[in-house]
Design an enzyme around this catalytic site. Structure first.
Site, PDB file in Angstrom:
ATOM      1  N   TYR A  94       1.070  -1.242   0.210  1.00 35.10           N
ATOM      2  CA  TYR A  94       0.400  -0.258   0.066  1.00 35.10           C
ATOM      3  C   TYR A  94       0.908   1.337  -0.328  1.00 35.10           C
ATOM      4  O   TYR A  94       1.844   1.052   0.684  1.00 35.10           O
ATOM      5  CB  TYR A  94      -0.918   0.249   1.056  1.00 35.10           C
ATOM      6  CG  TYR A  94      -2.226   1.309   1.366  1.00 35.10           C
ATOM      7  CD1 TYR A  94      -3.446   0.347   0.221  1.00 35.10           C
ATOM      8  CD2 TYR A  94      -2.295   2.376   0.915  1.00 35.10           C
ATOM      9  CE1 TYR A  94      -3.716   1.505   0.343  1.00 35.10           C
ATOM     10  CE2 TYR A  94      -3.040   3.666   1.106  1.00 35.10           C
ATOM     11  CZ  TYR A  94      -3.798   2.318   0.195  1.00 35.10           C
ATOM     12  OH  TYR A  94      -5.324   3.588   0.224  1.00 35.10           O
ATOM     13  N   LYS A 129      -0.962  -1.301 -14.085  1.00 36.39           N
ATOM     14  CA  LYS A 129      -1.616  -1.003 -12.762  1.00 36.39           C
ATOM     15  C   LYS A 129      -2.880  -1.517 -12.679  1.00 36.39           C
ATOM     16  O   LYS A 129      -3.151  -1.084 -14.011  1.00 36.39           O
ATOM     17  CB  LYS A 129      -0.678   0.588 -12.025  1.00 36.39           C
ATOM     18  CG  LYS A 129      -2.216   0.596 -10.788  1.00 36.39           C
ATOM     19  CD  LYS A 129      -1.850   1.680 -10.447  1.00 36.39           C
ATOM     20  CE  LYS A 129      -3.167   1.590  -9.276  1.00 36.39           C
ATOM     21  NZ  LYS A 129      -2.684   0.465  -7.969  1.00 36.39           N
ATOM     22  N   GLU A 183      -5.583   6.208   5.164  1.00 39.25           N
ATOM     23  CA  GLU A 183      -5.371   5.150   4.863  1.00 39.25           C
ATOM     24  C   GLU A 183      -4.758   4.134   5.128  1.00 39.25           C
ATOM     25  O   GLU A 183      -4.824   2.411   4.837  1.00 39.25           O
ATOM     26  CB  GLU A 183      -5.079   4.863   3.329  1.00 39.25           C
ATOM     27  CG  GLU A 183      -4.229   5.630   2.984  1.00 39.25           C
ATOM     28  CD  GLU A 183      -3.736   6.768   1.670  1.00 39.25           C
ATOM     29  OE1 GLU A 183      -4.371   6.586   0.913  1.00 39.25           O
ATOM     30  OE2 GLU A 183      -3.697   7.285   2.071  1.00 39.25           O
TER      31      GLU A 183
HETATM   32  P1  IOT Z   1      -3.061  -0.986  -5.044  1.00 37.18           P
HETATM   33  O1  IOT Z   1      -1.638  -0.332  -5.741  1.00 37.18           O
HETATM   34  O2  IOT Z   1      -4.286  -2.113  -6.185  1.00 37.18           O
HETATM   35  O3  IOT Z   1      -3.366  -2.395  -3.545  1.00 37.18           O
HETATM   36  C1  IOT Z   1      -2.764  -1.518  -2.475  1.00 37.18           C
HETATM   37  C2  IOT Z   1      -2.226  -2.879  -1.535  1.00 37.18           C
HETATM   38  O4  IOT Z   1      -3.513  -3.444  -1.309  1.00 37.18           O
HETATM   39  C3  IOT Z   1      -1.355  -3.794  -3.135  1.00 37.18           C
HETATM   40  O5  IOT Z   1      -0.018  -3.044  -2.882  1.00 37.18           O
HETATM   41  C4  IOT Z   1      -1.734  -5.078  -2.234  1.00 37.18           C
HETATM   42  O6  IOT Z   1       0.017  -5.012  -0.290  1.00 37.18           O
HETATM   43  C5  IOT Z   1      -2.956  -4.959  -1.472  1.00 37.18           C
HETATM   44  N1  IOT Z   1      -3.766  -5.688  -2.149  1.00 37.18           N
HETATM   45  C6  IOT Z   1      -3.891  -5.378  -3.130  1.00 37.18           C
HETATM   46  N2  IOT Z   1      -5.229  -5.734  -4.192  1.00 37.18           N
HETATM   47  C7  IOT Z   1      -5.547  -7.007  -3.698  1.00 37.18           C
HETATM   48  C8  IOT Z   1      -5.781  -8.285  -3.740  1.00 37.18           C
HETATM   49  N3  IOT Z   1      -6.607  -8.249  -4.483  1.00 37.18           N
HETATM   50  N4  IOT Z   1      -5.997  -9.625  -2.736  1.00 37.18           N
HETATM   51  C9  IOT Z   1      -4.797  -8.798  -1.374  1.00 37.18           C
HETATM   52  N5  IOT Z   1      -3.844  -8.117  -1.655  1.00 37.18           N
HETATM   53  C10 IOT Z   1      -3.623  -6.826  -2.766  1.00 37.18           C
HETATM   54  C11 IOT Z   1      -5.114   1.970  -4.172  1.00 37.18           C
HETATM   55  C12 IOT Z   1      -4.687   1.177  -5.261  1.00 37.18           C
HETATM   56  O7  IOT Z   1      -4.498   1.033  -6.330  1.00 37.18           O
HETATM   57  O8  IOT Z   1      -4.171   0.236  -4.640  1.00 37.18           O
HETATM   58  N6  IOT Z   1      -4.092   2.843  -3.579  1.00 37.18           N
HETATM   59  C13 IOT Z   1      -2.976   3.404  -3.644  1.00 37.18           C
HETATM   60  C14 IOT Z   1      -3.278   4.562  -3.739  1.00 37.18           C
HETATM   61  C15 IOT Z   1      -4.268   5.799  -2.525  1.00 37.18           C
HETATM   62  C16 IOT Z   1      -3.857   6.861  -3.129  1.00 37.18           C
HETATM   63  N7  IOT Z   1      -4.192   7.825  -1.511  1.00 37.18           N
HETATM   64  C17 IOT Z   1      -4.217   9.085  -2.179  1.00 37.18           C
HETATM   65  N8  IOT Z   1      -3.650   9.443  -2.929  1.00 37.18           N
HETATM   66  N9  IOT Z   1      -4.242   9.504  -0.600  1.00 37.18           N
HETATM   67  C18 IOT Z   1      -1.853   2.849  -3.346  1.00 37.18           C
HETATM   68  O9  IOT Z   1      -1.131   3.548  -3.448  1.00 37.18           O
HETATM   69  O10 IOT Z   1      -1.605   2.108  -2.319  1.00 37.18           O
HETATM   70 MG    MG Z   2      -0.148   0.060  -5.706  1.00 36.06          MG
HETATM   71 MG    MG Z   3      -3.081  -2.949  -7.714  1.00 36.13          MG
END
Ligand code: IOT
Ligand code: MG
Ligand code: MG
Length: 505
Positions: free
Chosen positions: A340, A435, A374
């Protein structure tokens, strides 16, 4: 090095001269509770810590000061070098911070790379501190004669109204504020007067590096951050198969004696299972797939809002699938690593080619993350687990934010520098995978939208309706203190759908 869970994952602390009634210690995070009470000539201190077996490690006391710490440090080795020679080595993170406080006072918090919230009770003073990212939220209500602080806002919901502070007020909790990220509030207990010190701020300058140097620095920094967060236990990585979490999993696996654990979530509507499986196979992890029916996922909305105490509907959509996953893990008290936050300093959510716009997005996100919660450990805390995010390690974040935009988007690839850093560690298909956000890969955005449109919300009001749903949930489970299992997502959606046409703002 952190090996098990932190001594405490949350606390409620009351520093009083007013003899007022103690608050109920209400937390969404699970954990055992331990109470500590002490009196000095001019004030009393009561703390309730949420712990996982070693509550003594969450407190330190010396020379008339008491420190309570929720969370953990990642740069103990460096910090220990600052202690006077001959001094006995502090056995816990709390004792280490208190020892540094002796020398540096409130400036000690500028030295820490960690994931924590802390309170120091000193004669006449209550000093509250967050880590650089405010990743363990901390709330405060202060008035002449009392300072009440807690890692969850709901623990202060019955506090008498506090006086205004130079910090973000919490919706519908008069006089309760959130301590900003990277901040120390130094409060005089008798008056409630507060002096604010910033201990961290996102870098605004951009560093120019040769490709190899940038790639090497990123690889080294992330590796170090992963190592600092694992230790002796078998880590569990929440793995989507995207570059961010695959990097964390691969680096954790490299330094682990045995196979690490990985887990992926999906729903009956969408998953990234095949992508995650490629990574799990490559690193040899013990991998699990957990499918959550969409109806069950949406039922976790109240739990998500109660855990994150977040009012932003986009963020709640990212956190909902993860919350649902944490609640389904089963086994107790795991140390969880995530990917994250990588997309924030690297501009990963920004889907176009131009560099000025990319850097603008990074600046905007680094300006607005505070208060969204978050990264809060409470999300996994409601399942009894501790989560930690290597990309928001202070050193990793300082590096990633400050890289010039052309290293973040290069050769038509997003997050180029991270992908390049993993070229020899992960399979090529993983390194170049585009992504996909967790809210997309789990179908969360679309199923939440459908819930609203099915209830009669016009498509062009969906975003507004999501905002109102999240706000209503916040009011019910945080402000009014209702149990999330008693709050039906469907009923809240109906309520919002009925109010919307009247144009309620
Ligand atoms: P994403 O980057 O897809 O997911 C964040 C984390 O959640 C991943 O790195 C992983 O550890 C976990 N994860 C995601 N999908 C799964 C899954 N299907 N099963 C298990 N674990 C999973 C949103 C995003 O795109 O998530 N988060 C962004 C952006 C945050 C925006 N916040 C802001 N602007 N203040 C991020 O940077 O993580
Ligand atoms: Mg990510
Ligand atoms: Mg992802």
């Amino acid at each position: 090095m952190a090996s098990t869970l932190p001594a405490a994952v949350g606390f409620l602390a009351e520093v009083r001269q007013d003899g007022g009634r103690p608050l109920d210690a209400v937390f969404a995070s699970l954990g055992s509770r331990a109470e500590l009470k002490e009196r000095t000539a001019d004030q009393s201190l009561r703390t309730v810590v949420l712990h996982s077996g070693a509550p003594d490690g969450a407190h330190a006391r010396a020379r008339g000061r008491t420190l309570v710490l929720a969370g953990e440090l990642y740069n103990q080795d460096e910090l220990l070098r600052l202690l006077p020679p001959g001094q006995a080595l502090p056995g816990t993170d709390a004792a280490l911070v208190l020892a540094l406080f002796d020398t540096y006072d409130a400036h000690a918090f500028r030295l820490l790379n960690g994931r924590f919230a802390a309170l120091v009770a000193a004669p006449g003073r209550a000093v509250l501190a967050t880590d650089h990212a405010g990743s363990v939220p901390l709330y405060v209500s202060a008035a002449p004669g009392r300072v009440l602080a807690a890692t969850e806002a709901k623990a202060l919901r019955t506090a008498p109204a506090g006086r205004p502070l130079a910090a973000r007020p919490v919706r519908r909790l008069p006089g309760t504020h959130q301590v900003p990220a990277g901040t120390v509030l130094d409060i005089e207990v008798a008056t409630g007067n507060c002096v604010t010190h910033r201990t961290w701020t996102p870098p605004l300058a951009r560093r120019i590096m040769r490709e190899e140097e940038a790639v090497e620095s990123v690889r080294h920094a992330v590796e170090h951050a992963v190592r600092a967060r694992t230790g002796a236990d078998t880590p569990l990585v929440v793995l989507s198969g995207g570059i961010d979490s695959s990097t964390v999993a691969a680096l954790a696996a490299r330094r682990s004696a045995g196979p690490i654990d990985t887990v992926s979530m999906g729903t009956d509507e969408a998953d990234e299972f095949p992508q995650a499986r490629v990574v799990a196979g490559h690193i040899g992890s013990a991998h699990r797939e957990i499918t959550i029916p969409t109806a069950d996922l949406l039922r976790r909305l109240p739990h998500t809002v109660r855990a994150a105490e977040c009012l932003d509907p986009d963020i709640v959509e990212y956190l909902l699938p993860l919350t649902a996953l944490y609640l389904r893990l089963g086994d107790q008290g795991r140390r969880i690593l995530t990917g994250y936050g990588a997309d924030i300093p690297l501009g990963g959510m920004h889907r176009e080619d131009r560099l000025p716009e990319l850097d603008t997005a990074v600046c905007r996100d680094m300006d607005t993350f505070d208060g969204l919660n978050e990264m809060t450990p409470t999300l996994s805390g409601i399942g009894g687990h501790w989560s930690t995010h290597p990309y928001w390690d202070r050193d990793v974040l300082d590096l990633l934010v400050s890289l010039e935009a052309g290293l973040k988007r290069r050769y038509g690839q997003d997050k180029w520098v991270l992908r390049a850093a993993m070229g020899d560690v992960l399979p090529h298909e993983v390194v170049v995978r585009p992504k996909l956000g967790v809210h997309e890969g789990s179908g969360t955005t679309s199923s939440f939208t459908r819930l609203l449109t099915d209830a009669g919300v016009p498509r062009d009001r969906v975003r507004r309706a999501k905002q109102l749903v999240v706000q209503e949930l916040f009011d019910q489970v945080v402000v009014e203190g209702r149990q999330p299992d008693e709050v039906a997502t469907g009923a809240v959606v109906e309520l919002v759908a009925d109010r919307l046409p009247a144009g309620v703002r």
